[in-house]
Design a protein around this motif. Structure first.
Motif, PDB file in Angstrom:
ATOM      1  N   GLY A 142       0.646  -0.979  -0.305  1.00 33.09           N
ATOM      2  CA  GLY A 142       0.147   0.102   0.036  1.00 33.09           C
ATOM      3  C   GLY A 142       0.928   0.979  -0.192  1.00 33.09           C
ATOM      4  N   ARG A 143       2.154   1.111  -0.607  1.00 29.65           N
ATOM      5  CA  ARG A 143       2.905   2.304  -0.585  1.00 29.65           C
ATOM      6  C   ARG A 143       2.585   3.489  -1.668  1.00 29.65           C
ATOM      7  N   PRO A 144       2.673   4.678  -1.419  1.00 26.55           N
ATOM      8  CA  PRO A 144       2.468   5.611  -2.375  1.00 26.55           C
ATOM      9  C   PRO A 144       3.284   5.370  -3.583  1.00 26.55           C
TER      10      PRO A 144
ATOM     11  N   ASP B  81       4.616   7.488  -5.803  1.00 27.50           N
ATOM     12  CA  ASP B  81       5.769   8.395  -6.035  1.00 27.50           C
ATOM     13  C   ASP B  81       6.731   8.352  -5.084  1.00 27.50           C
ATOM     14  N   ASN B  82       6.874   7.415  -4.087  1.00 25.99           N
ATOM     15  CA  ASN B  82       7.720   7.006  -3.145  1.00 25.99           C
ATOM     16  C   ASN B  82       8.853   6.036  -3.683  1.00 25.99           C
ATOM     17  N   PRO B  83       9.933   6.434  -4.269  1.00 24.92           N
ATOM     18  CA  PRO B  83      10.922   5.545  -4.915  1.00 24.92           C
ATOM     19  C   PRO B  83      11.555   4.672  -4.064  1.00 24.92           C
ATOM     20  N   LEU B  84      12.044   3.490  -4.622  1.00 27.77           N
ATOM     21  CA  LEU B  84      12.626   2.230  -3.820  1.00 27.77           C
ATOM     22  C   LEU B  84      14.125   2.367  -4.021  1.00 27.77           C
ATOM     23  N   ILE B  85      14.920   1.433  -3.116  1.00 26.08           N
ATOM     24  CA  ILE B  85      16.325   1.388  -3.255  1.00 26.08           C
ATOM     25  C   ILE B  85      16.525   0.268  -3.660  1.00 26.08           C
TER      26      ILE B  85
ATOM     27  N   ASP C 116      15.117  10.463 -12.572  1.00 25.71           N
ATOM     28  CA  ASP C 116      16.263  10.290 -13.353  1.00 25.71           C
ATOM     29  C   ASP C 116      17.427   9.632 -12.745  1.00 25.71           C
ATOM     30  N   THR C 117      17.199   9.378 -11.272  1.00 28.83           N
ATOM     31  CA  THR C 117      18.210   8.914 -10.304  1.00 28.83           C
ATOM     32  C   THR C 117      17.787   7.684  -9.961  1.00 28.83           C
ATOM     33  N   LEU C 118      19.016   7.253  -9.287  1.00 31.27           N
ATOM     34  CA  LEU C 118      18.536   5.766  -8.516  1.00 31.27           C
ATOM     35  C   LEU C 118      19.464   5.578  -7.330  1.00 31.27           C
ATOM     36  N   ALA C 119      18.698   5.184  -6.150  1.00 25.87           N
ATOM     37  CA  ALA C 119      19.189   4.980  -4.827  1.00 25.87           C
ATOM     38  C   ALA C 119      19.781   3.400  -5.017  1.00 25.87           C
ATOM     39  N   ILE C 120      21.054   3.335  -4.581  1.00 29.90           N
ATOM     40  CA  ILE C 120      21.756   1.990  -4.291  1.00 29.90           C
ATOM     41  C   ILE C 120      22.277   1.716  -3.179  1.00 29.90           C
TER      42      ILE C 120
ATOM     43  N   ALA D 161      13.751  -3.031  -3.108  1.00 26.75           N
ATOM     44  CA  ALA D 161      13.309  -3.080  -1.750  1.00 26.75           C
ATOM     45  C   ALA D 161      13.231  -1.944  -0.805  1.00 26.75           C
ATOM     46  N   PRO D 162      11.897  -1.686  -0.440  1.00 25.67           N
ATOM     47  CA  PRO D 162      11.681  -0.907   0.632  1.00 25.67           C
ATOM     48  C   PRO D 162      11.510  -1.736   1.819  1.00 25.67           C
ATOM     49  N   SER D 163      10.982  -1.128   3.019  1.00 23.98           N
ATOM     50  CA  SER D 163      11.087  -1.895   4.260  1.00 23.98           C
ATOM     51  C   SER D 163       9.689  -2.997   4.210  1.00 23.98           C
TER      52      SER D 163
ATOM     53  N   VAL E 201      22.759  14.825   2.843  1.00 23.85           N
ATOM     54  CA  VAL E 201      21.990  13.571   3.355  1.00 23.85           C
ATOM     55  C   VAL E 201      20.450  13.995   3.227  1.00 23.85           C
ATOM     56  N   LEU E 202      19.730  13.019   2.621  1.00 21.49           N
ATOM     57  CA  LEU E 202      18.275  13.363   2.258  1.00 21.49           C
ATOM     58  C   LEU E 202      17.343  12.632   3.586  1.00 21.49           C
ATOM     59  N   ARG E 203      18.056  11.574   4.095  1.00 21.59           N
ATOM     60  CA  ARG E 203      17.456  10.946   5.348  1.00 21.59           C
ATOM     61  C   ARG E 203      18.524  10.341   6.229  1.00 21.59           C
ATOM     62  N   SER E 204      18.261  10.922   7.464  1.00 21.84           N
ATOM     63  CA  SER E 204      19.537  10.636   8.468  1.00 21.84           C
ATOM     64  C   SER E 204      19.339   8.983   8.684  1.00 21.84           C
TER      65      SER E 204
ATOM     66  N   VAL F 148       9.895  18.070  -3.213  1.00 26.98           N
ATOM     67  CA  VAL F 148      10.728  17.188  -2.096  1.00 26.98           C
ATOM     68  C   VAL F 148      11.642  16.473  -2.780  1.00 26.98           C
ATOM     69  N   ARG F 149      13.031  16.478  -2.367  1.00 26.35           N
ATOM     70  CA  ARG F 149      14.178  15.862  -3.242  1.00 26.35           C
ATOM     71  C   ARG F 149      13.915  14.232  -2.791  1.00 26.35           C
ATOM     72  N   SER F 150      13.616  14.018  -1.576  1.00 31.08           N
ATOM     73  CA  SER F 150      13.322  12.594  -1.183  1.00 31.08           C
ATOM     74  C   SER F 150      11.892  12.327  -0.877  1.00 31.08           C
ATOM     75  N   PRO F 151      11.187  11.899  -1.814  1.00 33.65           N
ATOM     76  CA  PRO F 151       9.852  12.046  -1.778  1.00 33.65           C
ATOM     77  C   PRO F 151       9.256  11.208  -0.365  1.00 33.65           C
ATOM     78  N   GLY F 152       9.932  10.267   0.022  1.00 38.34           N
ATOM     79  CA  GLY F 152       9.529   9.452   1.174  1.00 38.34           C
ATOM     80  C   GLY F 152       9.436  10.485   2.524  1.00 38.34           C
ATOM     81  N   MET F 153       9.975  11.424   2.465  1.00 41.62           N
ATOM     82  CA  MET F 153      10.098  12.346   3.676  1.00 41.62           C
ATOM     83  C   MET F 153       8.855  12.825   3.973  1.00 41.62           C
TER      84      MET F 153
HETATM   85  P1  AMP Z   1      12.146   2.816   2.115  1.00 37.21           P
HETATM   86  O1  AMP Z   1      12.336   2.145   1.149  1.00 37.21           O
HETATM   87  O2  AMP Z   1      10.816   3.025   2.805  1.00 37.21           O
HETATM   88  O3  AMP Z   1      13.236   2.668   3.205  1.00 37.21           O
HETATM   89  O4  AMP Z   1      12.359   4.370   1.747  1.00 37.21           O
HETATM   90  C1  AMP Z   1      13.338   4.648   0.642  1.00 37.21           C
HETATM   91  C2  AMP Z   1      13.862   5.964   1.087  1.00 37.21           C
HETATM   92  O5  AMP Z   1      14.750   6.402  -0.138  1.00 37.21           O
HETATM   93  C3  AMP Z   1      12.674   6.963   0.886  1.00 37.21           C
HETATM   94  O6  AMP Z   1      12.761   8.147   1.772  1.00 37.21           O
HETATM   95  C4  AMP Z   1      12.947   7.479  -0.734  1.00 37.21           C
HETATM   96  O7  AMP Z   1      12.173   8.933  -0.879  1.00 37.21           O
HETATM   97  C5  AMP Z   1      14.374   7.692  -0.654  1.00 37.21           C
HETATM   98  N1  AMP Z   1      14.775   7.336  -2.390  1.00 37.21           N
HETATM   99  C6  AMP Z   1      14.599   6.273  -2.976  1.00 37.21           C
HETATM  100  N2  AMP Z   1      15.119   6.415  -3.976  1.00 37.21           N
HETATM  101  C7  AMP Z   1      15.470   7.964  -4.099  1.00 37.21           C
HETATM  102  C8  AMP Z   1      15.752   8.651  -5.459  1.00 37.21           C
HETATM  103  N3  AMP Z   1      16.195   8.322  -6.463  1.00 37.21           N
HETATM  104  N4  AMP Z   1      15.977  10.242  -4.930  1.00 37.21           N
HETATM  105  C9  AMP Z   1      15.973  10.507  -3.755  1.00 37.21           C
HETATM  106  N5  AMP Z   1      15.353   9.819  -2.623  1.00 37.21           N
HETATM  107  C10 AMP Z   1      15.106   8.441  -2.737  1.00 37.21           C
END
Ligand code: AMP
Ligand code: MG
Length: 329
Positions: A54-56, A58-62, A113-117, A138-140, A190-193, A219-224
């Motif tokens: 049930g994740r929004p 627009d909240n990207p994954l790692i 256009d970015t990717l979190a690794i 994977a998210p949590s 740092v986008l998330r501490s 918001v640069r890190s949509p999850g926030m």
């Molecule tokens: P979670 O998977 O629930 O731990 O959340 C992943 C976190 O990484 C969220 O706060 C996302 O907004 C952030 N995130 C994932 N991919 C990106 C990205 N490409 N740019 C910025 N933040 C990202």
């Protein structure tokens, strides 16, 4: 669907690979929290993560990769400071955001256009990533907005019947989600501490910014921007200086016959003689490690959790306070 919890071995890894290859989801342990993984190259598998949690949308994954994975397959520019940071902190609880090559499917980054690794250090996560041989988005592994899971049982409590397999690697030691660091600019930000603190990054990279949401800006890190980490009971949060007010509120609820607990570190607990405590431990790493476990325990046993913030507010506590405020604020 029957949900199985299996210890990590040759058999369970084989099962996991079969599920991932078939476009399904597998929950797996990391050193921070449990993740809910899908093949990052399979669009419908990644979409299934969003539906299942049930994740929004627009909240990207790692994207999680094995330590020997060459990330230049996935991203274009890796600045020199990022190479230094990777050397210093990976594998470990640090997620780094780069310009994407567009190799992983668009659902992972929600069209950014970015990717979190991330390269997790947990031996079970490494075994899983090696075995499946693909980047794992994977998210949590919790229902969206609920407290993140730090045991296989927590995952089961949220996702029983929704996924086939939970790989059990014991209790996660770190306890809060990875630090998310934007590495697309001149200076890391740092986008998330998390457990890798801004000071630790600055010591290696020379400088490090910290991002704050500005009203009216993207918001640069949509999850926030989302509510997060909430236990399913009432909560209240007091500062360390107001801890005696927390104690007063505790006694009011107790007098009414409500099931009330104070969640605090050992220092504060010492001032709360006869109160029922959800103990967070003595130092910042213990507090981070215990936070989600105590919130989940609290929602089982309490009508209301009264949290008291630790006195220390810097370092790892920046990340802890961010979660505590969202959970109990
Ligand atoms: P979670 O998977 O629930 O731990 O959340 C992943 C976190 O990484 C969220 O706060 C996302 O907004 C952030 N995130 C994932 N991919 C990106 C990205 N490409 N740019 C910025 N933040 C990202
Ligand atoms: Mg999460």
């Amino acid at each position: 669907m029957k949900t199985e919890i299996l210890r990590i071995d040759e058999n369970s890894l084989m099962r996991a690979k079969k599920i991932i290859d078939g476009g399904g989801l597998v929950a797996f342990p990391t050193e921070t929290v449990y993740g809910l993984g899908a093949n990052a190259l399979n669009q419908s598998a990644v979409e299934l993560i969003f539906v299942t949690k049930g994740r929004p949308s627009d909240n990207p994954l790692i994207a999680h990769v094995h330590k020997d994975y060459d990330i230049s397959e996935l991203v274009t520019e890796v600045p020199d400071y990022a190479k230094l940071l990777a050397k210093a902190f990976l594998p470990g609880p640090l997620t780094m955001v780069y310009k994407s090559r567009g190799v992983v499917c668009p659902a992972v980054s929600c069209g950014l256009d970015t990717l979190a690794i991330r390269v997790p250090s947990h031996s079970g996560a490494q075994a899983f990533l090696k075995y499946v041989g693909v980047p794992i988005a994977a998210p949590s592994a919790n229902i969206s907005k609920h407290v993140s899971p730090v045991t296989a049982q927590h995952v089961y409590d949220d996702l029983n019947g929704k996924i086939e397999l939970i790989l059990d690697g014991g209790k996660c030691s770190g306890g809060i989600e990875s630090t998310v660091l934007d590495c697309t600019g001149e200076v890391p930000c740092v986008l998330r501490s998390g457990l890798v603190t801004r000071d630790m990054v600055a010591q290696v990279a020379g400088e490090c910014d910290i991002y704050h949401i500005v009203e009216g800006q993207r918001v640069r890190s949509p999850g926030m921007k989302y509510k997060h980490y909430s236990p399913r009971c009432r909560t209240a949060l007091y500062s360390y200086d107001d801890r005696m007010k927390a104690y007063d509120e505790y006694r009011e609820h107790a007098a009414r016959g409500e099931r009330v607990y104070i969640m605090c570190d050992d220092m504060t607990a010492a001032d709360m003689a006869d109160a029922k405590i959800l103990p967070l431990g003595g130092d910042e790493n213990a507090v981070a490690s215990n936070l989600y476990d105590r919130l989940r325990e609290g929602e089982r046993v309490a009508d209301i959790i009264i949290a008291v913030a630790p006195q220390k507010q810097d370092g790892v506590m920046v990340g802890v306070m961010n979660r505590l405020t969202k959970a109990c604020g």
